[in-house]
Every structure is written in structure tokens, then in C-alpha cells.
Motif scaffolding. Sequence first.
Motif: not given
Lengths: 246, 281
Positions: A1-5, A7-9, A11-12, A27-30
Motif C-alpha cells: 500500500m506504500r506506493q498508493l499511499r 501517490l494519494q498524499e 495528489m491531495q 509529468k512523472k505521475r500523470i
Amino acid sequence: MRQLRSLQEWMQGCVMDPAPADDRAVKKRIRPSATLTPAERIDIYRNMYELRLIDALQVDYPGLFRCLGSERFEEVARVYVRHHPSQSYTLNRLGDRLPEFLPLVEGLPRAAFLRDLARFELAETIVFDEEASVSMTPKGLDESARLQPIAALRLLSLQYPANRYLKGDSEIIPRRRNTWLVVYRPNKSVSHLELSRGSFELLQSLCSGKTIGEALADSKLSERAVFDCFQLWFSAGLFQSASALR
Amino acid sequence: MSNRWNIPDLGFGVGLRTSHYAHILAENPPVDWFEILSENYMDTGGKPAYILDRIAERYPIVMHGVSLSVGSTDPLNFHYLAKLKRLAKRVDARWISDHLCWTGVSGLNTHDLLPMPYTDESLKHVTERVRVISDFLEQPVFLENPSTYLEFTSSTWRECDFLGELASMSGCGLLLDVNNVYVSAFNHGFDAFDYVDRIPLGSVVQIHLAGHTHKGTHILDTHSDHVVDEVWEIYRRVCSRMGDISTLLEWDEAIPSFDVVHAEARKAGDYRQGQPEHAAA
């Protein structure tokens, strides 16, 4: 869950931050679309975030919106949301801290009046959503009774008659005048009563759990005034039960 | 029945909105069912609750939420779930749905339906949470495909395949929002018909239809207009492949009169294969 966490932090942070995000990180993430850059895509969420929350505050504070005007209200709401982002699953509680926040807003004229106006509007919102209670009649009550107010009741001591501004057509800010209110919902509609200081204090004593006798002993109201108060309050349906009935 | 829960086709429903309360209570319009926004009724004991009770006496009610945040990496909010369960019992909800999304982390809420990265990690995470939620609610939970405005570079699944796998692994059902498929297809450049063709048969229990706002470079899911022809054609494809499924028309901005919204919902009948089961009974 580390990567998802992570990414969410990230993006928020982008969505809640009024400043655009670091372009390289975006650009790295989207991915880009055929028509929008990654930064433009995340900006869609960023722009909608503040607008949604400002709209919610406008719904809860129509009087404040009217008084401040669209542009100034939006500025205040924007600053408020940055200081007090939502921590609830419901938008209904977003504006709970707005009345106390208003005096802290730099350069806001008439802040004391605006705070009172917001306190009155917040009380109306809270009372609107409170659990329904069945009001009682005064039959059989004596001085040993402790009265239980209906859930949908709030007492307000204000420095300005904000209720008159909100319910009236005039855009003139009322003069400072101590105002005591009970905001309540006996059935489906929210109402309020303007009280004298003495009757407000008596009602406050009763709502705090004092017996009728104790509350009357503390009160400076005349016998006639007390009689009028009880008659008005029971006809308005302010109480739901009494703990000691003879 | 066309789904694995044997949930019946309720026919054509309308999203319940405050501006229509008076009309509904006074006129008893012949709507098959209503969908409510769960959060609008979870915390109120006042007028909205009173009106909802009256409407629930007369019509089937389905609950649709926006705050489940099933994809969030914050702990599940059991206080919220308890309220959801209580409301479902109160209105005898036929089912409960929300979105495949997250709304916030670190105790904050953006009140937006934020997109998930479609990765194995997300799939495992959401699957586990769906199971816990369904156990707590004591009923299956149904998730809607969101309309999204960005895609993550880390995604390794197509959304439609992710949803299908999620439904298979977690036991959740799907609420297929056909307008959202169209919106996301435009925004991300995929084929909307291919998307709906890849959704597993038997996993869809409800369909959403709505209008949107075309901004030229992207489409926003605003629920602010009539359903466009392209969306109707995707709906026809879904019905021809999956059979008749409870269909709901959403209208949330610039809401017209109830009759206009209801007429739009009933248009769905023109694109269906047969009649709703309850109407035939």
C-alpha cells in the motif's frame, strides 16, 4: 500500500494547494491526454476543489454572502478553507468554524457584526438538522421539575441583531445592540424568538439542567414576566420532557 | 434476472432532489423508483428526513453515496458506515452504491471523487476494503465507474478490466454510469463501446445516465443537461448485451422541472430490449 499511499498524499497536496504543483513531479505521475498536459489535467481537480467548498459555504451562509458580496465572500471562504479543510465525510460541517474565523481575517470591516451573522446562520443550520423531538405540555409541572429542551434548540447571545438583518430586506448593517435569541425547530421549520436578557438567562438556566425553582430563584424577572415566558416557550414547543413530575 | 445477486430490474428511476420534493409529495408521479444521495440524509432529523420517510413509503429507494472513499489509504470510517447502515434500514434501501475512488487521506476530505491508479496494489487494497464494508453493512456494496480527468503513469490495468476483476475478487457489484464511460473515453481517448463490452456479464446491477459539459479539450461530468445521443447509443449497447437493468437519470445542476427530468428518464425505454420486470408483473 506504500506506493498508493504516497501517490494519494501527493495528489491531495496538489488538489488542496492553491499554487500549481511542481511540473516535473506532475509529468512523472500523470499522463498527458491528446488535448491537455499533465499539469492542465490535475488543474481540473484543483480548480473544482475550492469552488465546491466555496459553494457549500455559500449555501450555509446566504446572509454572509449577501452582506459581503460575491467577490469578498469568495476571498474569505477561500482563506477559511485553506485554514480549515474538511475533516468530515459531510460538507454540512465544513463551515462550523467560520464564525470564529471571521474576526481573524485581515482587513475585514464590520467583523463583529459578520461574526454574529454567521453565528446565527450556523445555529439555524444545526437546528435544521437536529433530531426531531415531541414537545411537551406544562401540565403537572412544579418547581422541582427539570425541563429537557428539544434537541433542535440553540441559545445565542449576540452583540448585533443579526437575525433582523438576515430576515429583513434592508442592506443596512444594524446598529450594535445586545440581542438574545433562541433558535429552535419544534416541527419541520426553523424559527427563532428574540428574548429580553432576563428571559434569556432564565431559559439558559432551565436548559442547563436547573430545576424550575432554582432557575426562578436566580431570575430577576417579575412574576408576570415569568408567566409570559413560560406561556410563550411552551406554546413554541421548546421543551420535550421534565424529569420530576408530581 | 440479469445479475448474480438476483436483484430485480426496478425500471426507470430519478435522482431525488430537494427542488422536486413538493411536486413529488403533491402529485405522486409514476416514477418506478428514486435514488437518494446517502450523505444528504444521514445526519438530519429535520425536514429532509421527514420528506424522505414520506417518499420511501410510496417508492422503492436506492442509496448512492459519495463519501465511502473505498480507495483511500486512510482507515475505513466505521462511524460513517454505521450511519449508512442505519439509513438503509430506515428507508428499506434496495441496495447501496458508491464510487470506485478516494476522497481524501490524512484525515482530510476533498469532497471530490478522485481517480485511482489502476495497479495490482490498488486492486488488492480495494478488494480487501470492499469485503470489510460488505460484511459490516451485511449486504453487497455496488461501485460506480467514476468520470475521470487524468490517468496515472503507474496504471497497468484498463479501468474496465480493473472493475471486472474487482467485481470478481471482492464480490462487489457494479453501477455502470454510461455517461461516465463516455466522459472518460473522451478525456482519455479510449473506445466507449469496447469499454462496456469488456464489463463482465452479471456484474452490473444498475445504470446511471446523465448529461455533461463539453469544454472542448475535455468533458466535465456536471449532470447539467439532457443525455446526449452518443450516450444513449452506449446505453443501447449495454442493454442489448446485458439485458434490462435498473436505470437512473441524474440531474444535479440547472435542474429543470420534475416532469422534464422524468421524461428524460423514461426515454431510456426506447433503447431497451424489453419491459422492466415489475411493470410486466
